[in-house]
Enzyme design. Structure first.
Site, PDB file in Angstrom:
ATOM      1  N   CYS A 170       0.870  -1.174   0.000  1.00 13.46           N
ATOM      2  CA  CYS A 170       0.000   0.000   0.000  1.00 13.46           C
ATOM      3  C   CYS A 170       0.901   1.217   0.000  1.00 13.46           C
ATOM      4  O   CYS A 170       1.549   1.520   1.005  1.00 13.46           O
ATOM      5  CB  CYS A 170      -0.914   0.000   1.225  1.00 13.46           C
ATOM      6  N   GLU A 204      -3.265   0.888  -6.929  1.00  9.92           N
ATOM      7  CA  GLU A 204      -2.161  -0.003  -7.270  1.00  9.92           C
ATOM      8  C   GLU A 204      -1.963   0.032  -8.774  1.00  9.92           C
ATOM      9  O   GLU A 204      -2.910   0.288  -9.525  1.00  9.92           O
ATOM     10  CB  GLU A 204      -2.459  -1.424  -6.783  1.00  9.92           C
TER      11      GLU A 204
END
Length: 271
Positions: free
Chosen positions: A2, A114
């Site tokens: 993350c 992402e």
């Protein structure tokens, strides 16, 4: 992994969701659609209130800096590298094990970003042989639109170069716990592109479902084996993902337009 996420909910919204008992309006943060390491972020934690009549833990909404600085660190310079803690080893790594035992938090988000890479490049990344190039960004979020509750840790670090009454004498920092990405199909997948989180990236933030919030935040639970049971991945099929503009790749860009779903990946990006 993350490395970027979105957090647009107001404190008033989070208070009801997490049953917050204490938060300071003057500590409110503006909605942030491109949260990056070293920024201040919201965190939910259970902790006694200083100078309160009762020593019981109180659920609080606090501002923490993203990038954990262990209490024993000589300087805070390594915090920017400690934005993620791996669920598989968090109980034993020196930088995280004390926080894992006593200082756990939830970091609320809308979802996380992402960037998709080719399969061979992803395999090399897992082996630690190559840094991935960023390509098409995707936004990953709960399919039902609920708050994405990321498991986190927090720490306090004392800057010994400053006097006790200095406003920056204490640093409050945090890290997001990550786990292996789901291989099962997404609840809602894009028409073109990945159909599971693992096809986007081999890691993902560990999402805590509401039935685990109280146990995770409870500071009286300190047994590592007991706590590790809470690190199990959430049930499959709760998430959706869709392509967003490559503008999110620049941390200077910020705004709700970054969350706009694209009909297809941008030209020149690959899956």
């Amino acid at each position: 992994m993350c490395g970027r996420y979105a957090s647009s909910r107001r404190p008033e919204d989070l208070v009801g969701v997490f049953e917050i008992e204490k938060w300071e309006p003057e500590e409110s943060l503006e909605p942030d659609y491109n949260v990056a390491p070293t920024k201040e972020v919201y965190a939910v934690l259970d902790r006694p209130v200083k100078d309160a009549d009762s020593p019981r833990p109180v659920r609080q909404l606090r501002r923490l800096k993203w990038g954990l600085v262990p209490s024993w660190a000589k300087t805070p310079e390594g915090g920017a590298r400690m934005i993620n803690a791996r669920a598989e080893t968090v109980h034993e790594k020196p930088a995280y094990r004390r926080a894992f035992a006593a200082r756990r938090c939830i970091i609320p988000a809308d979802g996380y970003y992402e960037w998709v890479t080719g399969r061979q490049e992803r395999d090399l990344e897992v082996e630690g042989k190559k840094k991935r190039p960023r390509k098409q960004p995707y936004f990953v979020l709960p399919a039902d639109g609920s708050v994405f509750a990321m498991a986190g840790l927090y720490e306090f670090w004392r800057d010994r170069t400053l006097p006790d009454d200095h406003p920056q004498a204490w640093w409050a920092t945090c890290s997001v716990i990550t786990t292996e990405a789901e291989t099962m199909p997404l609840a809602v997948a894009p028409a073109q592109g990945p159909h599971s989180l693992a096809e986007i990236h081999p890691r993902m933030p560990l999402m805590l479902t509401p039935d685990r919030w109280d146990a995770w935040l409870d500071p009286s639970r300190t047994d590592p084996d007991d706590l590790r049971a809470l690190l199990a991945p959430p049930p499959a099929g709760l998430m959706r993902a869709y392509p967003v503009s490559t503008a999110v790749s620049n941390v200077r860009n910020n705004g709700p337009e970054l969350l706009k779903e694209l009909a297809a990946p941008e030209e020149g990006t690959l899956f």
